[in-house]
Design a protein around this motif. Structure first.
Motif, mmCIF file in Angstrom:
data_model
loop_
_atom_site.group_PDB
_atom_site.id
_atom_site.type_symbol
_atom_site.label_atom_id
_atom_site.label_comp_id
_atom_site.label_asym_id
_atom_site.label_seq_id
_atom_site.Cartn_x
_atom_site.Cartn_y
_atom_site.Cartn_z
ATOM 1 N N LYS A 51 10.973 34.500 -19.886
ATOM 2 C CA LYS A 51 12.054 35.067 -20.706
ATOM 3 C C LYS A 51 12.210 36.544 -20.352
ATOM 4 O O LYS A 51 11.214 37.274 -20.297
ATOM 5 C CB LYS A 51 11.700 34.964 -22.191
ATOM 6 C CG LYS A 51 11.932 33.582 -22.765
ATOM 7 C CD LYS A 51 13.218 33.554 -23.587
ATOM 8 C CE LYS A 51 13.413 32.149 -24.176
ATOM 9 N NZ LYS A 51 14.770 31.940 -24.650
ATOM 10 N N SER A 111 27.899 33.082 -24.369
ATOM 11 C CA SER A 111 27.446 32.033 -25.268
ATOM 12 C C SER A 111 27.873 30.660 -24.748
ATOM 13 O O SER A 111 27.111 29.708 -24.811
ATOM 14 C CB SER A 111 27.946 32.286 -26.690
ATOM 15 O OG SER A 111 29.329 32.089 -26.745
ATOM 16 N N ILE A 116 23.799 30.459 -25.351
ATOM 17 C CA ILE A 116 23.068 31.350 -26.258
ATOM 18 C C ILE A 116 23.939 31.614 -27.490
ATOM 19 O O ILE A 116 25.102 32.023 -27.342
ATOM 20 C CB ILE A 116 22.696 32.652 -25.537
ATOM 21 C CG1 ILE A 116 21.634 32.332 -24.465
ATOM 22 C CG2 ILE A 116 22.166 33.699 -26.513
ATOM 23 C CD1 ILE A 116 21.369 33.437 -23.517
ATOM 24 N N ALA A 117 23.389 31.362 -28.658
ATOM 25 C CA ALA A 117 24.165 31.542 -29.887
ATOM 26 C C ALA A 117 24.620 32.992 -30.006
ATOM 27 O O ALA A 117 23.859 33.919 -29.710
ATOM 28 C CB ALA A 117 23.310 31.163 -31.092
ATOM 29 N N LYS A 118 25.858 33.180 -30.455
ATOM 30 C CA LYS A 118 26.370 34.553 -30.586
ATOM 31 C C LYS A 118 25.509 35.376 -31.536
ATOM 32 O O LYS A 118 25.390 36.595 -31.387
ATOM 33 C CB LYS A 118 27.817 34.537 -31.078
ATOM 34 C CG LYS A 118 28.794 34.126 -29.995
ATOM 35 C CD LYS A 118 30.230 34.305 -30.445
ATOM 36 C CE LYS A 118 31.176 33.683 -29.424
ATOM 37 N NZ LYS A 118 32.557 33.635 -29.897
ATOM 38 N N SER A 119 24.901 34.721 -32.498
ATOM 39 C CA SER A 119 24.074 35.456 -33.457
ATOM 40 C C SER A 119 22.820 36.030 -32.792
ATOM 41 O O SER A 119 22.184 36.933 -33.318
ATOM 42 C CB SER A 119 23.667 34.535 -34.612
ATOM 43 O OG SER A 119 22.927 33.441 -34.090
ATOM 44 N N LYS A 120 22.478 35.509 -31.608
ATOM 45 C CA LYS A 120 21.294 36.011 -30.901
ATOM 46 C C LYS A 120 21.660 37.121 -29.919
ATOM 47 O O LYS A 120 20.812 37.625 -29.184
ATOM 48 C CB LYS A 120 20.634 34.857 -30.141
ATOM 49 C CG LYS A 120 20.061 33.770 -31.045
ATOM 50 C CD LYS A 120 18.539 33.774 -30.943
ATOM 51 C CE LYS A 120 17.846 33.115 -32.117
ATOM 52 N NZ LYS A 120 17.869 31.662 -32.082
ATOM 53 N N ILE A 121 22.936 37.438 -29.860
ATOM 54 C CA ILE A 121 23.377 38.476 -28.917
ATOM 55 C C ILE A 121 23.697 39.740 -29.726
ATOM 56 O O ILE A 121 24.558 39.713 -30.600
ATOM 57 C CB ILE A 121 24.621 38.021 -28.128
ATOM 58 C CG1 ILE A 121 24.302 36.702 -27.401
ATOM 59 C CG2 ILE A 121 25.042 39.095 -27.138
ATOM 60 C CD1 ILE A 121 25.511 36.072 -26.715
ATOM 61 N N VAL A 122 22.984 40.796 -29.435
ATOM 62 C CA VAL A 122 23.124 42.031 -30.214
ATOM 63 C C VAL A 122 24.121 42.969 -29.547
ATOM 64 O O VAL A 122 24.035 43.213 -28.334
ATOM 65 C CB VAL A 122 21.742 42.746 -30.309
ATOM 66 C CG1 VAL A 122 21.890 44.079 -31.027
ATOM 67 C CG2 VAL A 122 20.734 41.842 -31.007
ATOM 68 N N PHE A 132 20.418 40.440 -25.106
ATOM 69 C CA PHE A 132 19.859 39.154 -25.533
ATOM 70 C C PHE A 132 18.704 38.802 -24.621
ATOM 71 O O PHE A 132 18.518 39.423 -23.567
ATOM 72 C CB PHE A 132 20.932 38.057 -25.510
ATOM 73 C CG PHE A 132 21.595 37.857 -24.172
ATOM 74 C CD1 PHE A 132 22.682 38.645 -23.782
ATOM 75 C CD2 PHE A 132 21.146 36.877 -23.287
ATOM 76 C CE1 PHE A 132 23.292 38.465 -22.549
ATOM 77 C CE2 PHE A 132 21.755 36.694 -22.050
ATOM 78 C CZ PHE A 132 22.825 37.492 -21.680
ATOM 79 N N ASP A 133 17.920 37.820 -25.042
ATOM 80 C CA ASP A 133 16.837 37.323 -24.191
ATOM 81 C C ASP A 133 17.273 36.000 -23.584
ATOM 82 O O ASP A 133 17.949 35.203 -24.237
ATOM 83 C CB ASP A 133 15.563 37.099 -25.017
ATOM 84 C CG ASP A 133 14.964 38.419 -25.481
ATOM 85 O OD1 ASP A 133 15.199 39.438 -24.796
ATOM 86 O OD2 ASP A 133 14.280 38.433 -26.517
ATOM 87 N N ALA A 134 16.903 35.787 -22.329
ATOM 88 C CA ALA A 134 17.251 34.524 -21.674
ATOM 89 C C ALA A 134 16.132 34.145 -20.715
ATOM 90 O O ALA A 134 15.399 35.017 -20.238
ATOM 91 C CB ALA A 134 18.563 34.664 -20.912
#
Ligand SMILES: *[C@@H]1O[C@H](CO)[C@@H](O)[C@H](O)[C@H]1NC(C)=O
Ligand SMILES: *[C@@H]1O[C@H](CO)[C@@H](O)[C@H](O)[C@H]1NC(C)=O
Ligand SMILES: *[C@@H]1O[C@H](CO)[C@@H](O)[C@H](O)[C@H]1NC(C)=O
Ligand SMILES: *[C@@H]1O[C@H](CO)[C@@H](O)[C@H](O)[C@H]1NC(C)=O
Ligand SMILES: *[C@@H]1O[C@H](CO)[C@@H](O)[C@H](O)[C@H]1NC(C)=O
Ligand SMILES: *[C@@H]1O[C@H](CO)[C@@H](O)[C@H](O)[C@H]1NC(C)=O
Ligand SMILES: *[C@@H]1O[C@H](CO)[C@@H](O)[C@H](O)[C@H]1NC(C)=O
Length: 678
Positions: A51, A111, A116-122, A132-134
């Protein structure tokens, strides 16, 4: 939805990527420069499950960048109806943020493509990037690329990077750049694969952002020499041609100290930047006791420690000539106002990071403006992972990089710098935008213009430090940024008094110092002439055309010219910078350098701010437009040159010149002018 590369995800990535077909909607966004080289060695593919933190730097509002110089003029040009109307930090962030539509387009792409959920993207506070982490596998498919480890053998540092990556073409104008990408991210070696080491080769690509340059570029300490005997009492003016004391400065620039009991604003401290050089309280005490009886023994700056920076030294023999000089000059001018010491970087990095870091001032700017920590511009988000310190530092400060922990003082003096050639242009341009933003917020920044005339520091790139194998003038940085006030150095020659006109400092023989010293000046190869300076520079060329061939647009490699005819001129102003009385290392000594000139000028502007605050006005902020509109408030310096590169350099002349700028302060006139402005 991994629709772009669905077949790949199931397979072993390394085989699959080879067969990956780039969708026609995608373009190469960044590609490593051919021909760059460094000590970084390319190794294995990065494990696909790892990650990683991803940052997508968003391009700032392009209209904002275009207008920003005008906004700064609106707030600081004396004829502007908005003079003195500084911006809050939030207003600056809001003005430069990317458009909401642009942010949404990029968010949707991430997303939908990487799942990746938008809520996880700052979307960071400064609005400059998405974070975000990926997993490496997801990121490789998002960007149609592959990541490799790169190792720096000498330091044991490790990075993840790729040679090129792709994005959908419709996002090209929204995304500045992405990390990890061509610009790598540092990771702990332990996080990387433990597969056996295969000596990689850099191939045609090479490592883009390896440590730049190398030579002994960098800040030069002020010059020191043993003093002659000192006259008693010290407030007499008969020996100002021998040693410059606080009394000499008062007479030269026509000001008196404030009453030691005066009521002063607690919010008008004067800030002084230091790095790798540390003051000693004993030296300050000796200086005040001998030269300024109105300053109590024990007076000291307030320490704003940045990323582990510490001061004062415990043992006076470890004292630094720069720090002692700065405070022994500034405090006597502004007392009982106080000074703030921005002591920057832990000891390991302040001493050069074992030769790894050649960047300057970014960690300081992070500490006084948190939004700069993640600011994206010119392909760089946040500090430079190679040129700047990285925190936590295993060799020193264990905390996180300090972001926005201190409020900038109204006035900041910086007696440090390098040459433009020592740092990449993108690094300098990104930093210059930050100076503009600080100016918008009402901060005045003064920088010493350099001590090697039109030349560079000997050994930096060439024997004499000049460009093109030692022939072309070498401009200083950060001075070349148009949103700073650069201060050159003047002196009194033997036999002269405070009632004589000062001259530019020129001391080619290196006597009495150990090396030649002439006041830094010239024209930037990176930054064009700003509007507020254009008529002053044009007048100089028209009336006092220098006897050298020149070139345009910074193209010093392609012609026989010696300087850039349409570059930002340096310096803006001047102040005394030779034979300065100081205590350093427990001894009385004389110091010289534009290092002295910057705190003198900055301290007088701190006094002007105090007078404005007293009558309900704000600090002056960026002062260049006002000074260029009213050169009569400065003492024009007309004698002297700034030799370098085997030439006599430029010559002082009536009006602005690239040796002493507009001249030295006439305090009463400057005060009157700034008090008359809104
Ligand atoms: C500083 O003051 C001390 C004590 O009065 C004196 O001995 C010394 O000579 C002075 N130093 C200078 C440089 O004037
Ligand atoms: C100044 O303070 C230091 C430390 O407290 C002391 O050692 C020194 O004697 C003082 N000097 C004077 C002149 O009072
Ligand atoms: C201060 O440093 C000097 C020079 O390194 C050394 O001789 C002296 O012993 C040190 N003094 C103290 C108190 O540590
Ligand atoms: C500094 O670099 C040298 C050689 O490049 C190395 O031997 C030494 O361990 C390094 N020191 C630190 C603290 O990294
Ligand atoms: C650079 O200058 C040196 C000394 O003048 C000379 O020997 C050398 O050939 C020059 N190099 C280039 C590439 O012009
Ligand atoms: C100028 O030439 C030098 C060496 O000849 C090279 O390193 C440098 O990148 C060139 N600079 C520009 C702006 O072309
Ligand atoms: C002018 O400057 C030169 C050095 O460049 C110096 O020798 C001379 O004394 C100065 N003249 C005056 C009048 O200050």
């Amino acid at each position: 939805m991994h629709f772009l590369v669905l077949p790949c995800l199931a397979a072993i990535a390394i085989d699959c990527v080879g067969a990956r077909v780039l969708p026609s909607s995608h373009i190469v966004h960044e590609k490593r420069d051919a021909g760059s080289n460094s000590n970084w060695v390319k190794r294995d593919r990065v494990a696909s499950h790892l990650k990683v933190p991803v940052r997508v730097g968003l391009k700032q509002n392009p209209d904002a960048l275009e207008q920003a110089a005008q906004w700064l003029m609106d707030a600081s040009h004396p004829e502007s109806s908005k003079y003195g109307q500084h911006w809050t930090q939030d207003e600056v962030i809001e003005a430069f943020r990317p458009s909401t539509g642009a942010v949404d387009d990029v968010l949707n792409w991430i997303s939908e493509t990487a799942g990746i959920a938008k809520s996880k993207i700052v979307h960071t506070d400064n609005k400059a990037f998405l974070a975000f982490d990926a997993s490496v596998a997801d990121l490789e498919s998002l960007l149609q690329t592959e990541y490799h480890e790169h190792h720096h053998e000498a330091s044991g540092r490790a990075m993840i990077t790729c040679d090129q990556y792709h994005i959908p073409s419709h996002l090209r104008d929204h995304i500045d750049y992405i990390t990890p990408g061509v610009k790598g991210i540092q990771v702990k070696s332990s996080e990387l694969t433990k597969r056996s080491f295969r000596p990689g080769h850099m191939g045609p690509g090479g490592w883009g952002s390896g440590p730049w340059g190398g030579g002994p570029g960098g800040w030069q300490p002020p010059k020191q020499r043993p003093p002659p005997f000192m006259p008693h009492p010290h407030n007499q003016l008969s020996m100002c041609d021998v040693a410059i004391t606080p009394a000499c400065l008062q007479a030269l620039y026509h000001f008196r100290p404030l009453s030691p009991h005066a009521e002063v604003s607690p919010h008008n401290c004067m800030g002084i930047f230091e790095e790798g050089d540390f003051y000693a309280q004993q030296d300050l005490n000796s200086f005040f006791t001998n030269f300024t009886s109105y300053i109590p023994n024990g007076t000291h700056p307030t320490l704003d420690s940045i990323d582990g920076g510490m001061a004062p030294v415990a043992n006076v023999s470890d004292a630094g000539g720069e720090s002692d000089l700065d405070f022994e000059l500034a405090i006597p001018i502004i007392y009982p106002q106080t000074t703030t010491l921005y002591q920057t970087d832990d000891y390991y990095y302040a001493e050069g990071g074992n030769g790894t870091t050649t960047g300057i001032l970014n960690t300081f700017l992070d500490a006084i403006d948190g939004s700069y920590c993640t600011y994206s511009a010119y392909g760089e988000t946040g500090d430079d992972s190679v040129l700047d310190p990285t925190y936590p530092d295993p060799n020193g400060y264990q905390g996180q990089l300090m972001c926005g922990v201190y409020k900038p003082t109204n006035v900041i003096s910086i007696s440090y710098g390098e040459q433009e050639q020592d740092l990449p242009a993108y690094y300098q341009k990104r930093q210059c935008n930050e100076y503009l933003k600080l100016g918008l917020q009402g901060v005045s920044i003064f920088v010493a213009s350099g001590d090697t005339g039109v030349g560079g520091i000997p050994g930096d790139g060439s024997a004499n430090g000049c460009l093109n194998n030692g022939t072309v003038f070498s401009p200083t940085q950060p001075n070349s940024c148009p949103w700073l006030t650069n201060v050159g150095a003047t002196k009194l020659y033997p036999g002269q008094t405070v009632y004589d006109q000062e001259s530019a400092v020129v001391d080619l023989a290196g006597h009495p110092y150990r090396s030649a010293f002439s006041s830094g000046g010239g024209f930037s190869n990176i930054f064009p002439i700003p509007s507020y300076q254009s008529s002053a520079v044009a007048t100089y060329f028209a009336d006092h055309n220098p006897p050298y061939p020149y070139y345009y647009n910074g193209q010093y490699n392609t012609s026989k010219g010696l300087y850039n005819r349409n570059g930002r001129g340096i310096p803006d102003v001047a102040a005394n910078g030779d034979n300065i009385a100081t205590y350093v290392g427990g001894k009385f000594t004389l110091e010289g350098g534009t290092s002295a000139s910057s705190p003198i000028f900055a301290a007088l502007v701190t006094r002007i701010n105090e007078e404005r605050i007293k009558i309900g006005k704000g600090p002056v902020g960026f002062i260049n437009p006002t000074l260029y509109s009213h050169p009569e408030v400065l003492n024009d310096i007309v004698n002297g040159t700034n030799p370098g590169c085997g030439t006599a350099g430029f010559s002082c002349a009536p009006g602005w010149d690239p040796v002493t700028g507009l001249g030295t302060p006439n305090y009463p006139k400057m005060l009157g002018l700034f008090l008359s402005l809104p």
